[in-house]
Design an enzyme around this catalytic site. Structure first.
Site, PDB file in Angstrom:
ATOM      1  N   CYS A 275     -30.176   6.092  22.012  1.00 52.18           N
ATOM      2  CA  CYS A 275     -29.246   7.002  21.321  1.00 52.18           C
ATOM      3  C   CYS A 275     -30.046   8.146  20.705  1.00 52.18           C
ATOM      4  CB  CYS A 275     -28.497   6.282  20.209  1.00 52.18           C
ATOM      5  SG  CYS A 275     -27.932   4.618  20.585  1.00 52.18           S
TER       6      CYS A 275
ATOM      7  N   HIS B   9       0.800  -1.238   0.000  1.00 51.14           N
ATOM      8  CA  HIS B   9       0.000   0.000   0.000  1.00 51.14           C
ATOM      9  C   HIS B   9       0.830   1.285   0.000  1.00 51.14           C
ATOM     10  CE1 HIS B   9      -3.505  -2.503   0.580  1.00 51.14           C
ATOM     11  NE2 HIS B   9      -3.011  -3.006   1.685  1.00 51.14           N
TER      12      HIS B   9
ATOM     13  N   CYS C 268     -20.843   5.024  25.943  1.00 50.97           N
ATOM     14  CA  CYS C 268     -22.162   5.646  26.054  1.00 50.97           C
ATOM     15  C   CYS C 268     -23.100   4.743  26.852  1.00 50.97           C
ATOM     16  CB  CYS C 268     -22.750   5.897  24.668  1.00 50.97           C
ATOM     17  SG  CYS C 268     -22.996   7.639  24.285  1.00 50.97           S
TER      18      CYS C 268
END
Lengths: 257, 162
Positions: A173, A76, A218
């Site tokens: 959410c 790459h 969260c």
């Protein structure tokens, strides 16, 4: 003339309402919700702590493995310049052969298995650093997660999870990130929960943090039992959240609260 | 300035900003004890008239609970008439004068389970039936967000906001 003038004011008034309504639904990066000093930290290549992870990722990217000393860079390019940035910005992707959602970390991990037999599990610091480096190659590229074909059904499942209440705080959410962006929760503005800046450096934890980990954090904050990092649920959430960011530019590594 | 010094300053400011923490998960210090028995409550005419478990609240304790980020944390979303809070949330309505606006039974229902009035409310139910909580954290299984006594304390405090 006076009537015309009044009519014009009414027309402009309606246009104003339209513009405000549109602005509320506008797609906004988490960048727009952090404090100006946090934005400045993200924008400054010498101050952005997330760039430590980019540097660490670059080192791992060029590190040779096995007798041939093959590295990611062998294929790459030393700076990942041969990577397809648009493809990077399309993750997570759906593989119709294996019928599985593939996160960028998993893609890097499976690619890496061609040069080393020491695999890295999801969220391993080295894999997170590699993801941060690779996503940073696509900085400025527009997020373009596929939403058609077999992915459509998966996104519906992801959206259902996004709208499910969790834990003692018993919020979804959707409650914070779709109903109340821009409002303050104590001293912080609620964002739209977009994924374009991840992996991001979090000021709250002082660590570079992938999307997968952010979802877990969260859920912990909701005093909920989080989903395991390799579970179907967290993959569906990650896919849905990133697809919501379609059209926003990659900011990795962003600086977020 | 070299980069590591700048990073150090960034880390320092990050740790300072921890003090401006957002809503902490409701983890009471009593979590190591088995969960207290859950008291049933009843709604009549949009009101829970009877105190939870027949308890009497203490306004002074209620004020501490309401402003404590690890307990009630009302200030995460509401304005309260108290000094020394760095920042108030703006998600819910201000609670200044709430004791004047709402009878005590109305206040109790809104704190216990406001979704019985507004199903889409973002506000947590602070005394919902533990069996209704989806995926509670392991240390919170069988518990309510606040204890019945804490709820009554907070109500007693809200009653003073006139």
């Amino acid at each position: 003339m006076k009537i015309m003038h009044n009519a014009l004011i009414i027309v402009y008034g309606f246009m104003g309402i339209f513009v405000v309504g549109y602005a509320n639904a506008e797609l906004l990066s988490g960048y727009e919700f952090v404090k100006p000093e946090t934005q400045a930290m993200q924008d400054d290549d010498f101050a952005n702590p997330g760039l430590y992870a980019v540097d660490a990722g670059e080192e791992l990217f060029t590190q040779g493995h096995g007798p041939a000393g093959k590295s990611c860079a062998s294929c790459h390019g030393d700076e990942g310049e041969k990577l397809d940035t648009r493809a990077i910005a399309s993750y997570p992707v759906y593989n119709s052969n294996t019928q599985k959602i593939i996160s960028l970390q998993q893609r890097i991990s499976s690619c890496r298995s061609q040069i080393t037999d020491k695999p890295l599990v999801v969220n391993h610091p080295d894999l997170l650093a590699l993801e941060t480096f690779v996503r940073n190659r696509a900085h400025g590229e527009v997020v373009n997660v596929a939403t058609d074909g077999p992915v459509a059904g998966l996104l519906e499942k992801g959206e259902a999870l996004y709208k499910t209440r969790y834990g003692m705080i018993d919020m979804s959410c959707h409650h914070c990130h779709s109903m109340y962006p821009g409002k303050m929760i104590r001293g912080q503005k609620i964002s739209q929960g977009q994924g374009n800046g991840f992996p991001a450096y979090r000021l709250d934890t002082g660590e570079i943090t992938g999307m997968n980990q952010r979802i877990t954090q969260c859920l912990n904050l909701m005093s909920a039992e989080p989903f395991p990092s390799d579970s179907e649920e967290i993959k569906l959430l990650e896919l849905y959240l990133m697809s919501r960011s379609n059209g926003l530019k990659i900011e990795t590594p962003a600086v977020r609260y | 300035m070299n980069r590591s010094v700048i990073i150090f300053i960034a880390m320092l400011s990050a740790s300072l900003s921890l003090f401006a923490a957002v809503a902490n998960a409701a983890v009471d210090s009593s979590e190591t004890l088995p969960p207290p028995a859950y008291c049933q409550w009843e709604i009549k005419n949009f009101s829970i008239d009877d105190p939870l478990c027949g308890l009497t609240g203490d306004a002074k304790r209620g004020k501490e609970i309401a402003t404590d980020g690890s307990r009630g944390n009302c200030v995460a979303c509401h304005v309260l008439p108290v000094d020394g809070i760095e920042a108030f949330g703006t998600i819910g309505p201000s609670l200044i004068g709430v004791g004047k606006r709402l009878p005590v039974g109305f206040l109790r229902l809104r704190i216990v389970d406001t979704r019985r009035i507004n199903p889409m409310s973002i506000m947590p139910g602070f005394y919902r039936d533990p069996a209704l909580i989806h995926r509670p954290a392991k240390n919170m299984i069988g518990r309510t967000f606040l204890t019945a006594q804490q709820i009554e304390d907070v109500i007693a405090y809200m009653e003073t906001l006139k």
